[in-house]
Scaffold this motif. Structure first.
Motif, PDB file in Angstrom:
ATOM      1  N   MET A 165      -5.544  12.393 -20.900  1.00  0.00           N
ATOM      2  CA  MET A 165      -4.824  13.626 -20.611  1.00  0.00           C
ATOM      3  C   MET A 165      -5.073  14.650 -21.714  1.00  0.00           C
ATOM      4  SD  MET A 165      -1.227  12.151 -19.086  1.00  0.00           S
ATOM      5  CE  MET A 165      -0.655  13.790 -18.613  1.00  0.00           C
ATOM      6  N   TYR A 166      -5.289  15.901 -21.299  1.00  0.00           N
ATOM      7  CA  TYR A 166      -5.595  16.965 -22.262  1.00  0.00           C
ATOM      8  C   TYR A 166      -5.292  18.299 -21.592  1.00  0.00           C
ATOM      9  CZ  TYR A 166      -8.010  19.233 -26.165  1.00  0.00           C
ATOM     10  OH  TYR A 166      -8.299  19.984 -27.274  1.00  0.00           O
ATOM     11  N   GLU A 167      -4.723  19.202 -22.365  1.00  0.00           N
ATOM     12  CA  GLU A 167      -4.222  20.460 -21.805  1.00  0.00           C
ATOM     13  C   GLU A 167      -5.302  21.294 -21.121  1.00  0.00           C
ATOM     14  OE1 GLU A 167      -5.201  21.824 -26.101  1.00  0.00           O
ATOM     15  OE2 GLU A 167      -4.430  20.008 -25.128  1.00  0.00           O
ATOM     16  N   ASP A 168      -4.883  22.006 -20.093  1.00  0.00           N
ATOM     17  CA  ASP A 168      -5.699  23.005 -19.397  1.00  0.00           C
ATOM     18  C   ASP A 168      -6.934  22.427 -18.713  1.00  0.00           C
ATOM     19  OD1 ASP A 168      -3.922  25.036 -20.150  1.00  0.00           O
ATOM     20  OD2 ASP A 168      -4.948  25.333 -22.060  1.00  0.00           O
ATOM     21  N   THR A 169      -6.929  21.117 -18.511  1.00  0.00           N
ATOM     22  CA  THR A 169      -7.967  20.484 -17.707  1.00  0.00           C
ATOM     23  C   THR A 169      -7.299  19.901 -16.468  1.00  0.00           C
ATOM     24  OG1 THR A 169      -7.776  18.243 -18.634  1.00  0.00           O
ATOM     25  CG2 THR A 169      -9.140  19.835 -19.858  1.00  0.00           C
TER      26      THR A 169
ATOM     27  N   LEU B  94      -6.709  17.080 -16.111  1.00  0.00           N
ATOM     28  CA  LEU B  94      -5.861  16.025 -16.663  1.00  0.00           C
ATOM     29  C   LEU B  94      -4.800  16.624 -17.577  1.00  0.00           C
ATOM     30  CD1 LEU B  94      -8.857  13.687 -17.443  1.00  0.00           C
ATOM     31  CD2 LEU B  94      -7.005  13.101 -15.857  1.00  0.00           C
ATOM     32  N   GLY B  95      -4.480  17.897 -17.366  1.00  0.00           N
ATOM     33  CA  GLY B  95      -3.631  18.641 -18.277  1.00  0.00           C
ATOM     34  C   GLY B  95      -2.154  18.612 -17.983  1.00  0.00           C
ATOM     35  N   THR B  96      -1.751  18.059 -16.853  1.00  0.00           N
ATOM     36  CA  THR B  96      -0.340  17.839 -16.538  1.00  0.00           C
ATOM     37  C   THR B  96      -0.230  16.457 -15.907  1.00  0.00           C
ATOM     38  OG1 THR B  96      -0.399  18.692 -14.267  1.00  0.00           O
ATOM     39  CG2 THR B  96      -0.006  20.302 -16.042  1.00  0.00           C
ATOM     40  N   ALA B  97       0.974  15.919 -15.899  1.00  0.00           N
ATOM     41  CA  ALA B  97       1.158  14.610 -15.290  1.00  0.00           C
ATOM     42  C   ALA B  97       0.816  14.652 -13.807  1.00  0.00           C
ATOM     43  CB  ALA B  97       2.596  14.146 -15.497  1.00  0.00           C
ATOM     44  N   ASP B  98       1.266  15.698 -13.118  1.00  0.00           N
ATOM     45  CA  ASP B  98       1.019  15.792 -11.675  1.00  0.00           C
ATOM     46  C   ASP B  98      -0.469  15.910 -11.376  1.00  0.00           C
ATOM     47  OD1 ASP B  98       3.708  15.614 -10.939  1.00  0.00           O
ATOM     48  OD2 ASP B  98       4.007  17.767 -11.132  1.00  0.00           O
ATOM     49  N   SER B  99      -1.177  16.739 -12.141  1.00  0.00           N
ATOM     50  CA  SER B  99      -2.600  16.920 -11.904  1.00  0.00           C
ATOM     51  C   SER B  99      -3.375  15.654 -12.244  1.00  0.00           C
ATOM     52  CB  SER B  99      -3.132  18.098 -12.719  1.00  0.00           C
ATOM     53  OG  SER B  99      -4.509  18.304 -12.474  1.00  0.00           O
ATOM     54  N   ALA B 100      -3.004  14.981 -13.332  1.00  0.00           N
ATOM     55  CA  ALA B 100      -3.687  13.748 -13.720  1.00  0.00           C
ATOM     56  C   ALA B 100      -3.528  12.678 -12.647  1.00  0.00           C
ATOM     57  CB  ALA B 100      -3.140  13.246 -15.057  1.00  0.00           C
ATOM     58  N   VAL B 101      -2.326  12.544 -12.120  1.00  0.00           N
ATOM     59  CA  VAL B 101      -2.090  11.570 -11.051  1.00  0.00           C
ATOM     60  C   VAL B 101      -2.871  11.964  -9.796  1.00  0.00           C
ATOM     61  CG1 VAL B 101      -0.340  10.665  -9.464  1.00  0.00           C
ATOM     62  CG2 VAL B 101       0.131  10.782 -11.923  1.00  0.00           C
ATOM     63  N   ALA B 102      -2.901  13.254  -9.494  1.00  0.00           N
ATOM     64  CA  ALA B 102      -3.662  13.706  -8.327  1.00  0.00           C
ATOM     65  C   ALA B 102      -5.145  13.388  -8.487  1.00  0.00           C
ATOM     66  CB  ALA B 102      -3.454  15.202  -8.119  1.00  0.00           C
ATOM     67  N   LEU B 103      -5.670  13.556  -9.717  1.00  0.00           N
ATOM     68  CA  LEU B 103      -7.094  13.307  -9.939  1.00  0.00           C
ATOM     69  C   LEU B 103      -7.413  11.818  -9.828  1.00  0.00           C
ATOM     70  CD1 LEU B 103      -9.850  14.523 -10.682  1.00  0.00           C
ATOM     71  CD2 LEU B 103      -9.273  14.132 -13.089  1.00  0.00           C
ATOM     72  N   VAL B 104      -6.644  10.972 -10.490  1.00  0.00           N
ATOM     73  CA  VAL B 104      -6.949   9.542 -10.441  1.00  0.00           C
ATOM     74  C   VAL B 104      -6.735   8.993  -9.036  1.00  0.00           C
ATOM     75  CG1 VAL B 104      -4.671   8.615 -11.078  1.00  0.00           C
ATOM     76  CG2 VAL B 104      -6.746   7.415 -11.782  1.00  0.00           C
ATOM     77  N   THR B 105      -5.794   9.577  -8.296  1.00  0.00           N
ATOM     78  CA  THR B 105      -5.574   9.160  -6.909  1.00  0.00           C
ATOM     79  C   THR B 105      -6.739   9.575  -6.033  1.00  0.00           C
ATOM     80  OG1 THR B 105      -3.176   9.344  -7.205  1.00  0.00           O
ATOM     81  CG2 THR B 105      -3.999   9.304  -4.951  1.00  0.00           C
ATOM     82  N   ALA B 106      -7.275  10.771  -6.273  1.00  0.00           N
ATOM     83  CA  ALA B 106      -8.430  11.244  -5.501  1.00  0.00           C
ATOM     84  C   ALA B 106      -9.672  10.407  -5.810  1.00  0.00           C
ATOM     85  CB  ALA B 106      -8.693  12.713  -5.807  1.00  0.00           C
ATOM     86  N   ILE B 107      -9.832   9.999  -7.061  1.00  0.00           N
ATOM     87  CA  ILE B 107     -10.971   9.151  -7.437  1.00  0.00           C
ATOM     88  C   ILE B 107     -10.880   7.808  -6.721  1.00  0.00           C
ATOM     89  CG2 ILE B 107     -12.041   7.891  -9.355  1.00  0.00           C
ATOM     90  CD1 ILE B 107     -11.139  10.281 -11.141  1.00  0.00           C
ATOM     91  N   ASP B 108      -9.676   7.259  -6.667  1.00  0.00           N
ATOM     92  CA  ASP B 108      -9.383   6.080  -5.842  1.00  0.00           C
ATOM     93  C   ASP B 108     -10.342   4.928  -6.122  1.00  0.00           C
ATOM     94  OD1 ASP B 108      -8.061   4.550  -3.950  1.00  0.00           O
ATOM     95  OD2 ASP B 108      -9.265   5.294  -2.264  1.00  0.00           O
ATOM     96  N   HIS B 109     -10.417   4.528  -7.388  1.00  0.00           N
ATOM     97  CA  HIS B 109     -11.260   3.394  -7.769  1.00  0.00           C
ATOM     98  C   HIS B 109     -10.425   2.473  -8.652  1.00  0.00           C
ATOM     99  CE1 HIS B 109     -14.488   0.958  -9.349  1.00  0.00           C
ATOM    100  NE2 HIS B 109     -15.345   1.535  -8.526  1.00  0.00           N
TER     101      HIS B 109
ATOM    102  N   PRO C 287       2.351   4.321 -13.948  1.00  0.00           N
ATOM    103  CA  PRO C 287       1.804   3.398 -12.936  1.00  0.00           C
ATOM    104  C   PRO C 287       0.278   3.358 -12.909  1.00  0.00           C
ATOM    105  CG  PRO C 287       3.596   4.705 -12.016  1.00  0.00           C
ATOM    106  CD  PRO C 287       3.260   5.314 -13.340  1.00  0.00           C
ATOM    107  N   TYR C 288      -0.376   4.345 -13.529  1.00  0.00           N
ATOM    108  CA  TYR C 288      -1.838   4.429 -13.512  1.00  0.00           C
ATOM    109  C   TYR C 288      -2.442   4.216 -14.908  1.00  0.00           C
ATOM    110  CZ  TYR C 288      -0.682   6.650  -9.079  1.00  0.00           C
ATOM    111  OH  TYR C 288      -0.157   6.917  -7.834  1.00  0.00           O
ATOM    112  N   ALA C 289      -1.613   3.911 -15.903  1.00  0.00           N
ATOM    113  CA  ALA C 289      -2.088   3.795 -17.278  1.00  0.00           C
ATOM    114  C   ALA C 289      -2.844   2.485 -17.486  1.00  0.00           C
ATOM    115  CB  ALA C 289      -0.913   3.877 -18.249  1.00  0.00           C
ATOM    116  N   ASN C 290      -4.051   2.576 -18.077  1.00  0.00           N
ATOM    117  CA  ASN C 290      -4.799   1.352 -18.398  1.00  0.00           C
ATOM    118  C   ASN C 290      -5.330   1.354 -19.835  1.00  0.00           C
ATOM    119  OD1 ASN C 290      -6.837   3.248 -18.080  1.00  0.00           O
ATOM    120  ND2 ASN C 290      -7.986   2.078 -16.556  1.00  0.00           N
ATOM    121  N   TYR C 291      -5.042   2.378 -20.595  1.00  0.00           N
ATOM    122  CA  TYR C 291      -5.395   2.492 -22.009  1.00  0.00           C
ATOM    123  C   TYR C 291      -4.477   3.571 -22.556  1.00  0.00           C
ATOM    124  CZ  TYR C 291      -8.287   3.293 -26.196  1.00  0.00           C
ATOM    125  OH  TYR C 291      -8.734   3.418 -27.487  1.00  0.00           O
ATOM    126  N   TRP C 292      -4.261   3.582 -23.893  1.00  0.00           N
ATOM    127  CA  TRP C 292      -3.248   4.523 -24.380  1.00  0.00           C
ATOM    128  C   TRP C 292      -3.526   4.943 -25.811  1.00  0.00           C
ATOM    129  CZ3 TRP C 292       2.672   3.300 -23.448  1.00  0.00           C
ATOM    130  CH2 TRP C 292       3.408   4.482 -23.559  1.00  0.00           C
TER     131      TRP C 292
END
Length: 321
Positions: free
Chosen positions: A177-181, A183-198, A229-234
């Protein structure tokens, strides 16, 4: 068996180590003696593991012989190499995206050869000149991902491609997660990883990157609840933060894990309840960052992480280690 405080893999970030030698050569060319000195310093600080942050060494640009020497050096010093963090190599960079994609693929191959478990990538790009002039680069706005479907779809496709390569190599891929990308908000990050769907692709919920911003932010707890729920490294780090909304004033500065805004006691409670069993990387900007990171590791092991394995993690939506 789930991880406990004594065996949870925790690595040191190498933010404080330069990628340039005194003679101007890149650290990739430094050789065994220099690499060993860095690994020994990290080990002596109390870490068993190192995150190969590519702001120090670039694993994706090491030769096969260098990779062999690098791994043997780590083994000889007694540190593990469970993770590699690829930074500022966005695969959707307009000018360098394809090169960054190729470099990320090479890094996944290097990670497998080095015995790593996870590679973390992001969509953040190189610091701007204005950011480089600041004491804390995050106080000045940098690159922003565009709001268009074509670029979003390119990010999804290229990150899914990397996820499949990671799976083929027996690895998992984590998106920082990183600002203005995207992956820059929780909602956008979840939307991206959900769209990748891997299943091999999850999130690196580095919410410290967002808590430090000198602007309004979502609450840290809401961000963790959405992304756990989508975290695999931190990447874990913390910041003191002050807000005066009426004056539109927001200030943040680095702090040890136990004394910043984010309660990592609560954050790990939420993460484990959502199945998190990933490698943890301790980061800290400024001062003696390695020593602060070492104290952060002690705090996690002595105060926060489960002491025994008689607990059942929740069910994660992505693959863990």
């Amino acid at each position: 068996m789930p991880y406990t405080a004594s065996d949870w893999p925790i690595s040191a970030a190498l933010l404080q180590f330069s990628n340039s030698l005194e003679d101007g050569r890149h650290v990739n060319e430094a050789g065994v003696e220099h690499w060993a000195s860095v690994f020994a310093e990290v080990r002596d600080a109390g870490f068993d593991n190192v995150d190969l942050f590519d702001g120090w060494v670039r694993p994706g640009d090491l030769t096969a012989r260098q990779i062999e020497d690098f791994r043997k050096t780590a083994d000889d010093i007694g540190v593990g190499l469970p993770a590699i963090s690829v930074v500022r190599r966005s695969v959707i960079d307009v000018e360098h995206g394809e090169d960054n994609l190729a470099y990320s693929h090479r890094t996944l191959d290097a990670a497998a050869a080095l015995g790593a478990k996870v590679v973390s990538v992001g969509l953040h790009q190189a610091l701007t000149e204005a950011q480089k002039r600041q004491l804390w680069f995050w106080t000045v706005d940098g690159y922003q991902d565009p709001y268009d479907r074509e670029t979003w779809n390119r990010a999804v496709a290229r990150l899914r491609e990397l996820g499949q390569h990671a799976e083929d190599n027996g690895l998992i891929l984590s998106l920082e997660m990183y600002e203005d990308t995207y992956l820059g908000t929780a909602d956008s990050a979840v939307a991206l990883v959900t769209a990748i769907d891997h299943p091999a692709v999850g999130l690196n919920p580095d919410i410290g990157n967002l808590v430090r911003l000198h602007r309004p932010i979502e609450s840290w707890q809401a961000m963790i609840e959405k992304t756990a729920p989508y975290a695999n490294y931190w990447h874990v780090k913390n910041y003191q933060r002050d807000e005066d909304v009426a004056r539109d004033m927001y200030v943040a500065m680095p702090a040890p894990l136990e004394s910043g805004l984010i309660s990592y006691r609560k954050a790990f409670e939420i993460a484990i309840a959502n199945g998190f069993q990933g490698v943890i990387c301790c980061e800290h900007y400024g001062g003696d960052g390695l020593s602060v990171s070492a104290s952060n590791q002690r705090y996690l092991r002595e105060q926060i992480l489960p002491r025994t394995a008689d607990y059942t993690p929740g069910k994660s939506r992505v693959r863990q280690n």
